[in-house]
Design a protein around this motif. Structure first.
Motif, PDB file in Angstrom:
ATOM      1  N   GLU A  45      48.666  35.301  26.678  1.00  0.00           N
ATOM      2  CA  GLU A  45      48.310  36.653  26.249  1.00  0.00           C
ATOM      3  C   GLU A  45      46.834  36.944  26.510  1.00  0.00           C
ATOM      4  O   GLU A  45      46.470  38.041  26.947  1.00  0.00           O
ATOM      5  CB  GLU A  45      48.621  36.815  24.759  1.00  0.00           C
ATOM      6  CG  GLU A  45      50.116  36.812  24.439  1.00  0.00           C
ATOM      7  CD  GLU A  45      50.372  36.860  22.945  1.00  0.00           C
ATOM      8  OE1 GLU A  45      49.371  36.796  22.183  1.00  0.00           O
ATOM      9  OE2 GLU A  45      51.543  36.955  22.538  1.00  0.00           O
ATOM     10  N   ALA A  51      46.359  37.339  30.272  1.00  0.00           N
ATOM     11  CA  ALA A  51      46.899  38.621  30.718  1.00  0.00           C
ATOM     12  C   ALA A  51      45.937  39.747  30.379  1.00  0.00           C
ATOM     13  O   ALA A  51      45.704  40.667  31.190  1.00  0.00           O
ATOM     14  CB  ALA A  51      48.261  38.862  30.070  1.00  0.00           C
ATOM     15  N   TYR A  52      45.354  39.679  29.206  1.00  0.00           N
ATOM     16  CA  TYR A  52      44.373  40.690  28.785  1.00  0.00           C
ATOM     17  C   TYR A  52      43.154  40.659  29.709  1.00  0.00           C
ATOM     18  O   TYR A  52      42.649  41.715  30.139  1.00  0.00           O
ATOM     19  CB  TYR A  52      43.964  40.427  27.340  1.00  0.00           C
ATOM     20  CG  TYR A  52      42.796  41.241  26.874  1.00  0.00           C
ATOM     21  CD1 TYR A  52      42.928  42.612  26.639  1.00  0.00           C
ATOM     22  CD2 TYR A  52      41.559  40.644  26.658  1.00  0.00           C
ATOM     23  CE1 TYR A  52      41.832  43.366  26.217  1.00  0.00           C
ATOM     24  CE2 TYR A  52      40.477  41.384  26.244  1.00  0.00           C
ATOM     25  CZ  TYR A  52      40.610  42.747  26.022  1.00  0.00           C
ATOM     26  OH  TYR A  52      39.526  43.484  25.598  1.00  0.00           O
ATOM     27  N   TYR A  80      43.010  39.532  32.830  1.00  0.00           N
ATOM     28  CA  TYR A  80      43.376  40.007  34.169  1.00  0.00           C
ATOM     29  C   TYR A  80      43.467  41.527  34.200  1.00  0.00           C
ATOM     30  O   TYR A  80      43.085  42.165  35.188  1.00  0.00           O
ATOM     31  CB  TYR A  80      44.690  39.384  34.606  1.00  0.00           C
ATOM     32  CG  TYR A  80      44.594  37.889  34.861  1.00  0.00           C
ATOM     33  CD1 TYR A  80      43.385  37.308  35.262  1.00  0.00           C
ATOM     34  CD2 TYR A  80      45.697  37.057  34.715  1.00  0.00           C
ATOM     35  CE1 TYR A  80      43.279  35.959  35.490  1.00  0.00           C
ATOM     36  CE2 TYR A  80      45.621  35.700  34.947  1.00  0.00           C
ATOM     37  CZ  TYR A  80      44.405  35.148  35.324  1.00  0.00           C
ATOM     38  OH  TYR A  80      44.313  33.809  35.555  1.00  0.00           O
ATOM     39  N   ARG A  81      43.973  42.132  33.115  1.00  0.00           N
ATOM     40  CA  ARG A  81      44.051  43.587  33.061  1.00  0.00           C
ATOM     41  C   ARG A  81      42.652  44.203  33.073  1.00  0.00           C
ATOM     42  O   ARG A  81      42.416  45.228  33.723  1.00  0.00           O
ATOM     43  CB  ARG A  81      44.807  44.029  31.802  1.00  0.00           C
ATOM     44  CG  ARG A  81      46.319  43.819  31.893  1.00  0.00           C
ATOM     45  CD  ARG A  81      47.050  44.631  30.838  1.00  0.00           C
ATOM     46  NE  ARG A  81      46.646  44.256  29.478  1.00  0.00           N
ATOM     47  CZ  ARG A  81      47.253  43.316  28.770  1.00  0.00           C
ATOM     48  NH1 ARG A  81      48.271  42.632  29.290  1.00  0.00           N
ATOM     49  NH2 ARG A  81      46.844  43.032  27.540  1.00  0.00           N
ATOM     50  N   LEU A  82      41.730  43.554  32.333  1.00  0.00           N
ATOM     51  CA  LEU A  82      40.353  44.040  32.341  1.00  0.00           C
ATOM     52  C   LEU A  82      39.747  43.973  33.741  1.00  0.00           C
ATOM     53  O   LEU A  82      39.047  44.896  34.175  1.00  0.00           O
ATOM     54  CB  LEU A  82      39.494  43.226  31.372  1.00  0.00           C
ATOM     55  CG  LEU A  82      39.708  43.462  29.868  1.00  0.00           C
ATOM     56  CD1 LEU A  82      38.824  42.533  29.064  1.00  0.00           C
ATOM     57  CD2 LEU A  82      39.402  44.917  29.510  1.00  0.00           C
ATOM     58  N   LYS A  83      40.004  42.860  34.428  1.00  0.00           N
ATOM     59  CA  LYS A  83      39.465  42.703  35.778  1.00  0.00           C
ATOM     60  C   LYS A  83      40.051  43.749  36.725  1.00  0.00           C
ATOM     61  O   LYS A  83      39.330  44.332  37.556  1.00  0.00           O
ATOM     62  CB  LYS A  83      39.753  41.303  36.301  1.00  0.00           C
ATOM     63  CG  LYS A  83      38.943  40.216  35.632  1.00  0.00           C
ATOM     64  CD  LYS A  83      39.232  38.859  36.254  1.00  0.00           C
ATOM     65  CE  LYS A  83      38.374  37.774  35.623  1.00  0.00           C
ATOM     66  NZ  LYS A  83      38.657  36.430  36.217  1.00  0.00           N
ATOM     67  N   GLU A  84      41.377  43.999  36.609  1.00  0.00           N
ATOM     68  CA  GLU A  84      41.999  44.989  37.477  1.00  0.00           C
ATOM     69  C   GLU A  84      41.454  46.386  37.200  1.00  0.00           C
ATOM     70  O   GLU A  84      41.188  47.172  38.115  1.00  0.00           O
ATOM     71  CB  GLU A  84      43.516  44.970  37.281  1.00  0.00           C
ATOM     72  CG  GLU A  84      44.180  43.706  37.824  1.00  0.00           C
ATOM     73  CD  GLU A  84      45.669  43.666  37.516  1.00  0.00           C
ATOM     74  OE1 GLU A  84      46.146  44.617  36.870  1.00  0.00           O
ATOM     75  OE2 GLU A  84      46.332  42.681  37.910  1.00  0.00           O
ATOM     76  N   ALA A  85      41.265  46.690  35.908  1.00  0.00           N
ATOM     77  CA  ALA A  85      40.720  48.006  35.546  1.00  0.00           C
ATOM     78  C   ALA A  85      39.297  48.156  36.063  1.00  0.00           C
ATOM     79  O   ALA A  85      38.908  49.222  36.578  1.00  0.00           O
ATOM     80  CB  ALA A  85      40.755  48.177  34.029  1.00  0.00           C
ATOM     81  N   HIS A  86      38.520  47.102  35.962  1.00  0.00           N
ATOM     82  CA  HIS A  86      37.145  47.140  36.454  1.00  0.00           C
ATOM     83  C   HIS A  86      37.125  47.321  37.969  1.00  0.00           C
ATOM     84  O   HIS A  86      36.317  48.096  38.504  1.00  0.00           O
ATOM     85  CB  HIS A  86      36.424  45.856  36.055  1.00  0.00           C
ATOM     86  CG  HIS A  86      35.001  45.804  36.531  1.00  0.00           C
ATOM     87  ND1 HIS A  86      34.000  46.567  35.988  1.00  0.00           N
ATOM     88  CD2 HIS A  86      34.416  45.068  37.528  1.00  0.00           C
ATOM     89  CE1 HIS A  86      32.865  46.324  36.604  1.00  0.00           C
ATOM     90  NE2 HIS A  86      33.096  45.410  37.549  1.00  0.00           N
TER      91      HIS A  86
END
Length: 364
Positions: free
Chosen positions: A344, A347-348, A350-356
């Motif tokens: 978890e 995943a959080y 990786y989502r931050l990296k993708e959003a950035h």
């Protein structure tokens, strides 16, 4: 029994610890001929350059004082004492430069052989030195025999050198009675300096093999048996200070390795103040995320500072941080019961990296 005797035989080179201990006791390889030759060379070189002027000036002052004051002074206990004190003071001032040069040369000779060293150990009174049996053994030991041969050789060579110089200048020596006092003293002084320099050079040449022998004999004297080396190793291992230093060094090396791995990590899970655990997921190395660094208190603060410098995401999860710190070691994969929590967090992240990345691309 034979094995025990073999183990006690001094066949091994001395360890650095043994060398340091013997040095502290003042037991170092040193040739006295080096000191003697340097002292003679410096002193006679000084006399060769300035001796004539110094002696003439000294005698001129003494004669002037004698003929102007001493001959007309009444002979009493006080005047004789004053005369003795004056002459002694003048003589001391005359030889003081030579004494200082000799002291400097002797100190320099010791320095070039053993380096900077100061110890009072050889000056301590030891009762075992009064043991007549040990004294008898020292007198008739192989070392004493070698020293005797060296002394006889040096005396013979020095005597031969002096005789050779006198023989080659025999005509001048025989004519001394026909010369004035000043000229005779000049010839005697010149021959004395010449003999002194020749003897100094001879002793300097002889000091080379003597120093080599002293080093060989010193190495032989401080040899250790295999048992001595084992006992020394055990003592070092059992020394709490050595253990503490070794442990501290290991911790420093481990911290350095951890700090080198942090820039390549994926996330830092914090307590937030007391614990910090750094995780990385690399499919080529492991099937699950593994710990690349962890620390508590001061180490945790260093880890977080290092992570901030390289923009590594930090996630606060007190329960997970404590669990990972206590249940895993550096390089170990995350335990099975913590997979879900770690997944978890990743995943959080990786989502931050993708959003950035998306925001950066949109701005561009």
């Amino acid at each position: 029994m034979n094995l025990q005797l073999f183990a006690d035989e001094k066949t091994e080179k001395a360890t650095p610890k043994k060398r340091d201990e013997t040095r502290k006791k003042g037991q170092v390889p040193k040739s006295t001929d080096v000191n003697t030759s340097l002292m003679m060379l410096i002193v006679f070189l000084f006399l060769w350059m300035y001796g004539g002027e110094m002696i003439i000036s000294m005698f001129a002052d003494m004669q002037r004082e004698m003929f102007t004051n001493y001959l007309i002074t009444e002979v009493t206990a006080e005047s004789v004492a004053e005369l003795f004190l004056t002459i002694s003071t003048q003589a001391l001032l005359a030889v003081l430069p030579l004494m200082l040069l000799a002291a400097f040369a002797g100190t320099f000779g010791s320095f070039i052989q053993v380096g900077a060293m100061f110890t009072t150990e050889p000056l301590k009174a030891k009762l075992n030195k009064l043991d007549p049996i040990k004294g008898f053994k020292r007198i008739f030991s192989a070392r004493s025999l070698v020293e005797l041969v060296k002394s006889v050789l040096k005396i013979s060579l020095v005597g031969a050198t002096v005789v050779f110089i006198i023989w080659t200048h025999l005509d001048e020596v025989l004519l001394l009675s026909q010369k004035s006092v000043t000229d005779a003293m000049s010839v005697i002084g010149w021959l004395t300096v010449l003999m002194g320099l020749a003897v100094a050079i001879l002793l300097m040449v002889l000091s080379i093999p003597d120093y080599i022998y002293q080093r060989y004999d010193h190495e032989k004297q401080i040899r250790m048996s295999k048992k001595d080396i084992r006992d020394e190793h055990k003592n070092i291992e059992g020394d709490p200070r050595i253990k503490s230093k070794r442990k501290q060094k290991q911790m420093e090396l481990a911290m350095q390795r951890m700090m080198q791995e942090i820039p390549n990590a994926d996330v830092v899970i914090t307590n937030p103040t007391h614990f910090a655990v750094v995780l990385k997921y690399d499919e080529a190395k492991a099937e699950a995320p593994f710990v690349v660094a962890k620390g508590v208190d001061f180490s945790a603060q260093r880890i977080k500072k290092r992570a901030q410098e390289h923009n590594i995401p930090m996630v606060e999860n007190r329960v997970l941080a404590r669990a990972l710190y206590h249940q895993t070691d550096i390089g170990q994969q995350v335990p099975t019961d913590l997979f879900k929590s770690v997944a978890e967090v990743l995943a959080y992240v990786y989502r931050l990296k993708e959003a950035h990345s998306a925001n950066s691309h949109y701005k561009n």
